[in-house]
Design a protein around this motif. Structure first.
Motif, PDB file in Angstrom:
ATOM      1  N   ALA A 284       0.842  -1.197   0.000  1.00  0.00           N
ATOM      2  CA  ALA A 284       0.000   0.000   0.000  1.00  0.00           C
ATOM      3  C   ALA A 284       0.879   1.250   0.000  1.00  0.00           C
ATOM      4  CB  ALA A 284      -0.911  -0.004   1.219  1.00  0.00           C
ATOM      5  N   PRO A 285       0.609   2.219  -0.875  1.00  0.00           N
ATOM      6  CA  PRO A 285       1.422   3.436  -0.924  1.00  0.00           C
ATOM      7  C   PRO A 285       1.131   4.410   0.212  1.00  0.00           C
ATOM      8  CG  PRO A 285      -0.339   3.559  -2.537  1.00  0.00           C
ATOM      9  CD  PRO A 285      -0.409   2.179  -1.931  1.00  0.00           C
ATOM     10  N   GLN A 286       0.079   4.148   1.003  1.00  0.00           N
ATOM     11  CA  GLN A 286      -0.280   4.992   2.149  1.00  0.00           C
ATOM     12  C   GLN A 286      -0.398   6.463   1.747  1.00  0.00           C
ATOM     13  OE1 GLN A 286       3.173   3.112   4.485  1.00  0.00           O
ATOM     14  NE2 GLN A 286       1.676   3.453   6.105  1.00  0.00           N
ATOM     15  N   THR A 287      -1.030   6.684   0.600  1.00  0.00           N
ATOM     16  CA  THR A 287      -1.074   8.020   0.020  1.00  0.00           C
ATOM     17  C   THR A 287      -1.699   9.048   0.956  1.00  0.00           C
ATOM     18  OG1 THR A 287      -1.294   6.977  -2.164  1.00  0.00           O
ATOM     19  CG2 THR A 287      -1.762   9.345  -2.009  1.00  0.00           C
ATOM     20  N   LEU A 288      -2.867   8.716   1.527  1.00  0.00           N
ATOM     21  CA  LEU A 288      -3.557   9.663   2.395  1.00  0.00           C
ATOM     22  C   LEU A 288      -2.716   9.997   3.627  1.00  0.00           C
ATOM     23  CD1 LEU A 288      -6.005  11.359   3.113  1.00  0.00           C
ATOM     24  CD2 LEU A 288      -7.032   9.310   4.177  1.00  0.00           C
ATOM     25  N   ASP A 289      -2.131   8.971   4.254  1.00  0.00           N
ATOM     26  CA  ASP A 289      -1.288   9.197   5.431  1.00  0.00           C
ATOM     27  C   ASP A 289      -0.084  10.069   5.082  1.00  0.00           C
ATOM     28  OD1 ASP A 289      -2.975   7.646   6.947  1.00  0.00           O
ATOM     29  OD2 ASP A 289      -1.780   5.820   6.756  1.00  0.00           O
ATOM     30  N   CYS A 290       0.495   9.809   3.913  1.00  0.00           N
ATOM     31  CA  CYS A 290       1.674  10.579   3.488  1.00  0.00           C
ATOM     32  C   CYS A 290       1.314  12.039   3.247  1.00  0.00           C
ATOM     33  CB  CYS A 290       2.275   9.969   2.220  1.00  0.00           C
ATOM     34  SG  CYS A 290       3.093   8.375   2.483  1.00  0.00           S
ATOM     35  N   VAL A 291       0.180  12.271   2.590  1.00  0.00           N
ATOM     36  CA  VAL A 291      -0.254  13.645   2.323  1.00  0.00           C
ATOM     37  C   VAL A 291      -0.528  14.378   3.635  1.00  0.00           C
ATOM     38  CG1 VAL A 291      -2.106  15.055   1.340  1.00  0.00           C
ATOM     39  CG2 VAL A 291      -1.172  13.136   0.042  1.00  0.00           C
ATOM     40  N   LEU A 292      -1.192  13.700   4.573  1.00  0.00           N
ATOM     41  CA  LEU A 292      -1.503  14.326   5.861  1.00  0.00           C
ATOM     42  C   LEU A 292      -0.231  14.665   6.636  1.00  0.00           C
ATOM     43  CD1 LEU A 292      -4.569  12.186   7.040  1.00  0.00           C
ATOM     44  CD2 LEU A 292      -4.574  14.543   6.202  1.00  0.00           C
ATOM     45  N   LEU A 293       0.751  13.780   6.576  1.00  0.00           N
ATOM     46  CA  LEU A 293       2.011  14.045   7.280  1.00  0.00           C
ATOM     47  C   LEU A 293       2.796  15.172   6.609  1.00  0.00           C
ATOM     48  CD1 LEU A 293       3.166  10.484   8.341  1.00  0.00           C
ATOM     49  CD2 LEU A 293       2.841  12.443   9.841  1.00  0.00           C
ATOM     50  N   ALA A 294       2.728  15.236   5.277  1.00  0.00           N
ATOM     51  CA  ALA A 294       3.391  16.338   4.576  1.00  0.00           C
ATOM     52  C   ALA A 294       2.758  17.675   4.977  1.00  0.00           C
ATOM     53  CB  ALA A 294       3.286  16.135   3.060  1.00  0.00           C
ATOM     54  N   VAL A 295       1.426  17.700   5.055  1.00  0.00           N
ATOM     55  CA  VAL A 295       0.722  18.910   5.496  1.00  0.00           C
ATOM     56  C   VAL A 295       1.095  19.233   6.939  1.00  0.00           C
ATOM     57  CG1 VAL A 295      -1.549  19.899   5.992  1.00  0.00           C
ATOM     58  CG2 VAL A 295      -1.183  18.594   3.890  1.00  0.00           C
ATOM     59  N   ALA A 296       1.211  18.189   7.776  1.00  0.00           N
ATOM     60  CA  ALA A 296       1.600  18.399   9.177  1.00  0.00           C
ATOM     61  C   ALA A 296       2.989  19.021   9.270  1.00  0.00           C
ATOM     62  CB  ALA A 296       1.563  17.070   9.939  1.00  0.00           C
ATOM     63  N   GLY A 297       3.912  18.552   8.432  1.00  0.00           N
ATOM     64  CA  GLY A 297       5.255  19.118   8.404  1.00  0.00           C
ATOM     65  C   GLY A 297       5.243  20.572   7.990  1.00  0.00           C
ATOM     66  N   LEU A 298       4.428  20.879   6.975  1.00  0.00           N
ATOM     67  CA  LEU A 298       4.317  22.262   6.501  1.00  0.00           C
ATOM     68  C   LEU A 298       3.748  23.164   7.596  1.00  0.00           C
ATOM     69  CD1 LEU A 298       3.090  23.333   3.004  1.00  0.00           C
ATOM     70  CD2 LEU A 298       2.243  24.520   5.009  1.00  0.00           C
ATOM     71  N   VAL A 299       2.679  22.696   8.247  1.00  0.00           N
ATOM     72  CA  VAL A 299       2.041  23.487   9.310  1.00  0.00           C
ATOM     73  C   VAL A 299       2.989  23.670  10.487  1.00  0.00           C
ATOM     74  CG1 VAL A 299       0.178  23.482  11.027  1.00  0.00           C
ATOM     75  CG2 VAL A 299      -0.300  22.834   8.653  1.00  0.00           C
ATOM     76  N   LEU A 300       3.767  22.635  10.807  1.00  0.00           N
ATOM     77  CA  LEU A 300       4.703  22.723  11.932  1.00  0.00           C
ATOM     78  C   LEU A 300       5.711  23.850  11.724  1.00  0.00           C
ATOM     79  CD1 LEU A 300       5.960  21.636  14.553  1.00  0.00           C
ATOM     80  CD2 LEU A 300       7.288  20.036  13.152  1.00  0.00           C
ATOM     81  N   ILE A 301       6.301  23.916  10.531  1.00  0.00           N
ATOM     82  CA  ILE A 301       7.298  24.953  10.260  1.00  0.00           C
ATOM     83  C   ILE A 301       6.666  26.340  10.290  1.00  0.00           C
ATOM     84  CG2 ILE A 301       8.827  25.903   8.478  1.00  0.00           C
ATOM     85  CD1 ILE A 301       9.968  23.528   9.935  1.00  0.00           C
ATOM     86  N   LEU A 302       5.473  26.475   9.716  1.00  0.00           N
ATOM     87  CA  LEU A 302       4.798  27.770   9.729  1.00  0.00           C
ATOM     88  C   LEU A 302       4.441  28.178  11.157  1.00  0.00           C
ATOM     89  CD1 LEU A 302       2.468  27.460   6.589  1.00  0.00           C
ATOM     90  CD2 LEU A 302       4.722  28.520   6.770  1.00  0.00           C
ATOM     91  N   ALA A 303       4.100  27.181  12.001  1.00  0.00           N
ATOM     92  CA  ALA A 303       3.803  27.466  13.404  1.00  0.00           C
ATOM     93  C   ALA A 303       5.060  27.907  14.148  1.00  0.00           C
ATOM     94  CB  ALA A 303       3.193  26.231  14.067  1.00  0.00           C
ATOM     95  N   ILE A 304       6.184  27.221  13.868  1.00  0.00           N
ATOM     96  CA  ILE A 304       7.455  27.600  14.480  1.00  0.00           C
ATOM     97  C   ILE A 304       7.821  29.026  14.075  1.00  0.00           C
ATOM     98  CG2 ILE A 304       9.962  27.162  14.451  1.00  0.00           C
ATOM     99  CD1 ILE A 304       9.310  24.186  14.238  1.00  0.00           C
ATOM    100  N   GLU A 305       7.586  29.359  12.819  1.00  0.00           N
ATOM    101  CA  GLU A 305       7.868  30.715  12.324  1.00  0.00           C
ATOM    102  C   GLU A 305       7.058  31.738  13.098  1.00  0.00           C
ATOM    103  OE1 GLU A 305       7.513  33.258   8.131  1.00  0.00           O
ATOM    104  OE2 GLU A 305       6.736  31.213   8.280  1.00  0.00           O
ATOM    105  N   LYS A 306       5.752  31.477  13.296  1.00  0.00           N
ATOM    106  CA  LYS A 306       4.901  32.411  14.018  1.00  0.00           C
ATOM    107  C   LYS A 306       5.325  32.559  15.473  1.00  0.00           C
ATOM    108  CE  LYS A 306       2.039  33.505  10.703  1.00  0.00           C
ATOM    109  NZ  LYS A 306       1.987  34.895  10.168  1.00  0.00           N
ATOM    110  N   ILE A 307       5.649  31.425  16.121  1.00  0.00           N
ATOM    111  CA  ILE A 307       6.060  31.458  17.523  1.00  0.00           C
ATOM    112  C   ILE A 307       7.370  32.223  17.673  1.00  0.00           C
ATOM    113  CG2 ILE A 307       6.860  30.023  19.452  1.00  0.00           C
ATOM    114  CD1 ILE A 307       4.884  27.872  18.463  1.00  0.00           C
ATOM    115  N   SER A 308       8.299  31.982  16.733  1.00  0.00           N
ATOM    116  CA  SER A 308       9.601  32.667  16.778  1.00  0.00           C
ATOM    117  C   SER A 308       9.434  34.169  16.610  1.00  0.00           C
ATOM    118  CB  SER A 308      10.533  32.122  15.694  1.00  0.00           C
ATOM    119  OG  SER A 308      10.808  30.763  15.926  1.00  0.00           O
ATOM    120  N   GLN A 309       8.518  34.591  15.725  1.00  0.00           N
ATOM    121  CA  GLN A 309       8.258  36.014  15.529  1.00  0.00           C
ATOM    122  C   GLN A 309       7.663  36.636  16.782  1.00  0.00           C
ATOM    123  OE1 GLN A 309       5.717  36.003  12.102  1.00  0.00           O
ATOM    124  NE2 GLN A 309       7.385  35.855  10.634  1.00  0.00           N
ATOM    125  N   ARG A 310       6.849  35.866  17.491  1.00  0.00           N
ATOM    126  CA  ARG A 310       6.190  36.385  18.689  1.00  0.00           C
ATOM    127  C   ARG A 310       7.167  36.543  19.854  1.00  0.00           C
ATOM    128  NH1 ARG A 310       0.863  33.794  21.710  1.00  0.00           N
ATOM    129  NH2 ARG A 310       0.739  35.331  23.396  1.00  0.00           N
TER     130      ARG A 310
END
Length: 311
Positions: A284-310
């Protein structure tokens, strides 16, 4: 420059250093990217650059305290403490995850790098022709580097020193992974093994090489940011885009090799679509899980950016 840092500031520096250490363990993710996103990159380069002949003069004439202030010693101690603790403690974890959950891990880091590209690209205020060209050049260079086949080197003490000298240059560049450079040199497995088995001599030689590389390369980077800031940011954003070639989760192994430990490893791989992965490997390519984790990685970095700015 003198900084007035609180205990909470030093805790944040330690955690940011830990993030850099965690990133540097993974082939494809750069500690420099984490430093840049969390807002300590310029200070990190400046502190490393300040370890120079002037620091030796101050040590001789004014003593340890003046020298420590000159090199921003508290900052470097906090960051490198986090980096070393994180890299040492996560080495086994990352090795296990890559061995057992490869698709999911690479997907998560794919999202991290996409977010990193967004962050670095935003630093370019005007996308003039020269900046666009620099971005394209960076992307091509990173793509070519990540398309090269890894080697298997003899783990001699000199190779530990040399690989540290070369890889650290990539570790402090946003978008270029020091771990992947080690992989290309054939030293990634040897260095990871030395860390997990606490081989003090080999770790010491590798760190000595890192120090030598840092002292020289940080000066070049500082000069580039001072004189060609926008072009440098554009080039680094290109590095990030090009490095996505390595982090694409679904790959077909074309050729393999047997390393010095007798373990068969991929030599050349090609990126494929999830449905092709399923057809080739019957898994199984686990496509949905992979996409969700990629989005999670993207959101994590953007969250770190916001916290660092604050903070």
């Amino acid at each position: 420059m003198q900084y007035q840092d609180s205990k909470r500031d030093y805790l944040w520096m330690f955690l940011k250093g830990a993030g850099m250490g965690a990133a540097d363990v993974v082939p494809g993710v750069s500690g420099g990217t984490i430093a840049f996103i969390t807002g300590i990159y310029a200070r990190f380069l400046a502190a490393i650059k300040s370890v120079d002949l002037e620091a030796l003069r101050l040590l001789k004439q004014q003593g340890v305290k003046a020298t420590w202030q000159h090199i921003d010693g508290n900052f470097l101690t906090a960051v490198f403490s986090g980096l070393i603790v994180s890299a040492a403690s996560l080495a086994k974890v990352i090795t296990y995850l890559l061995a057992n959950y490869q698709l999911l891990v690479w997907s998560f880091f794919f999202g991290l790098i996409v977010a990193s590209f967004i962050h670095v690209a935003k630093q370019v205020t005007r996308w003039r022709l020269i900046n666009v060209s620099a971005c394209l050049i960076g992307a091509v260079i990173a793509f070519i580097i990540t398309s090269l086949s890894p080697a298997e080197a003899q783990a001699s003490p000199m190779m530990f020193f040399l690989s540290g000298t070369i890889a650290i240059c990539a570790m402090i560049l946003p978008g270029i992974s020091g771990s992947f450079i080690l992989l290309l040199l054939g030293m990634y497995g040897h260095v990871l093994l030395a860390v997990t088995q606490l081989q003090v001599l080999l770790i010491g030689l590798f760190l000595l090489g890192c120090v030598v590389g840092l002292m020289s390369f940080s000066r070049l980077l500082s000069w580039l940011f001072k004189h060609y800031e926008q072009v440098t940011f554009a080039l680094l954003s290109g590095f990030l885009i090009g490095s996505l070639n390595l982090l694409w989760p679904w790959k077909q192994v074309l050729t393999t090799y047997v390393n010095s430990s007798g373990v068969e490893k991929p030599l050349t791989q090609a990126n494929i679509w999830p449905w092709q992965y399923s057809e080739i490997y019957g898994q199984a390519p686990q496509t949905l899980d992979c996409v969700l984790l990629a989005v999670a990685g993207l959101v994590l970095i953007l969250a770190i950016e916001k916290i660092s700015q604050r903070y």
